[in-house]
Design an enzyme around this catalytic site. Structure first.
Site, PDB file in Angstrom:
ATOM      1  N   ASP A  28      -7.524 -44.048  -4.837  1.00  0.00           N
ATOM      2  CA  ASP A  28      -8.160 -44.403  -6.179  1.00  0.00           C
ATOM      3  C   ASP A  28      -7.150 -44.764  -7.592  1.00  0.00           C
ATOM      4  O   ASP A  28      -6.538 -45.557  -8.156  1.00  0.00           O
ATOM      5  CB  ASP A  28      -8.842 -43.650  -7.126  1.00  0.00           C
ATOM      6  N   TYR A  46     -15.347 -37.057  -3.643  1.00  0.00           N
ATOM      7  CA  TYR A  46     -16.239 -38.559  -4.005  1.00  0.00           C
ATOM      8  C   TYR A  46     -17.604 -38.104  -4.189  1.00  0.00           C
ATOM      9  O   TYR A  46     -18.462 -38.439  -5.110  1.00  0.00           O
ATOM     10  CB  TYR A  46     -15.456 -40.262  -3.524  1.00  0.00           C
ATOM     11  N   ASP A 104       2.777 -37.370  -4.318  1.00  0.00           N
ATOM     12  CA  ASP A 104       3.284 -37.185  -5.158  1.00  0.00           C
ATOM     13  C   ASP A 104       4.763 -38.122  -5.285  1.00  0.00           C
ATOM     14  O   ASP A 104       5.115 -38.620  -6.016  1.00  0.00           O
ATOM     15  CB  ASP A 104       3.562 -35.294  -6.143  1.00  0.00           C
ATOM     16  N   LYS A 138      -1.690 -34.188   1.029  1.00  0.00           N
ATOM     17  CA  LYS A 138      -0.979 -33.255  -0.066  1.00  0.00           C
ATOM     18  C   LYS A 138      -0.867 -32.361   0.787  1.00  0.00           C
ATOM     19  O   LYS A 138      -1.508 -31.080   0.117  1.00  0.00           O
ATOM     20  CB  LYS A 138      -1.366 -32.994  -1.540  1.00  0.00           C
ATOM     21  N   ASP A 187      -4.393 -47.703  -9.346  1.00  0.00           N
ATOM     22  CA  ASP A 187      -4.287 -47.787 -10.634  1.00  0.00           C
ATOM     23  C   ASP A 187      -2.857 -48.335 -10.937  1.00  0.00           C
ATOM     24  O   ASP A 187      -1.974 -49.343 -11.336  1.00  0.00           O
ATOM     25  CB  ASP A 187      -4.731 -46.692 -11.514  1.00  0.00           C
TER      26      ASP A 187
HETATM   27  C1  IPM Z   1     -13.045 -47.259  -8.767  1.00  0.00           C
HETATM   28  C2  IPM Z   1     -12.874 -46.926 -10.160  1.00  0.00           C
HETATM   29  C3  IPM Z   1     -14.342 -45.684  -9.972  1.00  0.00           C
HETATM   30  C4  IPM Z   1     -13.755 -44.772  -9.158  1.00  0.00           C
HETATM   31  C5  IPM Z   1     -14.933 -45.494 -10.952  1.00  0.00           C
HETATM   32  C6  IPM Z   1     -15.774 -46.098 -11.393  1.00  0.00           C
HETATM   33  C7  IPM Z   1     -16.443 -44.492 -10.364  1.00  0.00           C
HETATM   34  O1  IPM Z   1     -11.745 -46.293 -10.762  1.00  0.00           O
HETATM   35  O2  IPM Z   1     -12.879 -47.913  -8.373  1.00  0.00           O
HETATM   36  O3  IPM Z   1     -11.257 -47.477  -8.424  1.00  0.00           O
HETATM   37  O4  IPM Z   1     -13.013 -43.899  -9.111  1.00  0.00           O
HETATM   38  O5  IPM Z   1     -14.293 -45.008  -7.536  1.00  0.00           O
HETATM   39 MG    MG Z   2     -10.090 -46.572 -10.336  1.00  0.00          MG
END
Ligand code: IPM
Ligand code: MG
Length: 301
Positions: A245, A143, A221, A189, A249
């Site tokens: 990240d 990042y 993974d 990893k 999700d």
């Molecule tokens: C999150 C988002 C951000 C990230 C993006 C918007 C840059 O996906 O907070 O998870 O990748 O950190």
């Molecule tokens: Mg994210």
């Protein structure tokens, strides 16, 4: 984990509604937070700030230095909606505002709980209890945007410092200890990326300081697979910025979708903290009042 309790009875919260569905999500959240605060005996004083794609396109300013200093010095917490707009394809305003605040305020813990609040919310069959947290390293990794392009080679560098790796691992163990959690799983990893040895080494060393907490490891993974197959086995996960990240999700998808997943950006022991949802700005959903319905099992339209 929470930000430091504000002194007195009013906490000053800076609000950055941002782009897309950000403003409507923030608008829905504020009355709820007001009620929660009232229950705990204090009130919230909201200050709306304009930083967003619109503001950037109008003024060419992302997060000005004075705005940053204000957020650092004058408020008790920052509440952010979402950032991202097709009119800013390079996402430079989001990089300065969201990533900029994470980096410059040194909010090295990205704390992302994954908890199933109702069995109907998960797409899994017979999932049982799902209640784990992800400690995502928030100030390093890929990042930082370091790298270069030379000819046909596009190189993205991943930064892992001993200090950075150590402090996120320690934060995960400390939280596990103070919340009665039994296991910390580190994910990297290192079978493919040699520099991930640093994660292995620091994890083993720090784990010895916490003999009552089981320490284990999964390659990222394999952890993704386990999150779907046996999420009830997971407790506390600690991992790098990019994997955190992605896994957060996936975690959100297991418990009802991005619409209800939470994220706290923290520096334990420091006042500054930034709270945000896990989702992005979802431009296609903006203004339709369907942001929270866009989740497992519910039709957003
Ligand atoms: C999150 C988002 C951000 C990230 C993006 C918007 C840059 O996906 O907070 O998870 O990748 O950190
Ligand atoms: Mg994210």
């Amino acid at each position: 984990m929470t930000a430091r309790r504000p002194d007195g009875r009013t906490a000053k919260i800076a609000v950055i509604p941002g782009d897309g569905i950000g403003p409507e999500v923030i608008e829905a959240a504020i009355p709820i937070l007001d009620r929660v605060a009232a229950k705990h005996g204090f009130s919230l004083n909201w200050e709306h700030l304009p930083y967003s794609a619109d503001h950037y396109l109008e003024t060419k300013e992302t997060l000005p230095e004075a705005g940053f200093r204000h957020l650092r010095d004058d408020v008790d917490a920052i509440f952010l909606g979402a950032l991202g707009d097709p009119r800013v394809p390079g996402n430079e305003h989001a990089r300065d505002i969201l990533l900029g605040l994470r980096f410059k305020l040194d909010l090295y813990v990205n704390f992302r709980p994954v908890e199933l609040l109702h069995p109907d919310l998960t797409p899994l069959r017979n999932s049982g209890t799902i209640d784990f947290v992800i400690f995502r390293e928030n100030t390093e990794g890929q990042y930082l945007g370091r790298g270069r392009t030379s000819g046909d080679e596009h190189i993205a560098e991943e930064v892992n410092t001993g200090k950075g790796v150590e402090r996120i691992i320690r934060a995960a163990f400390e939280w596990a200890r103070s919340h009665g959690r039994k296991r910390v799983t580190m994910s990297d990893k290192s079978n493919a990326i040699p520099t991930h040895r640093i994660w292995q080494d620091r994890f083993k060393t720090i784990a010895r300081e916490y003999p009552n907490i089981a320490a284990d490891h999964r390659y990222v993974d394999a952890l993704a697979l386990e999150m779907v197959r046996e999420p009830q086995r997971l407790d506390v996960i600690v991992t790098n910025n990019l994997y955190g990240d992605i896994l957060s999700d996936l975690g959100a998808g297991l418990v009802g979708g991005l619409g209800i997943a939470a994220s706290a950006n923290l520096h334990p022991g420091k006042r500054n903290a930034l709270f945000e949802p896990v989702h992005g700005s979802a431009p296609a959903l903006a203004g339709r009042g369907v942001a929270s319905a866009h989740r497992a099992g519910l039709n957003p339209s």
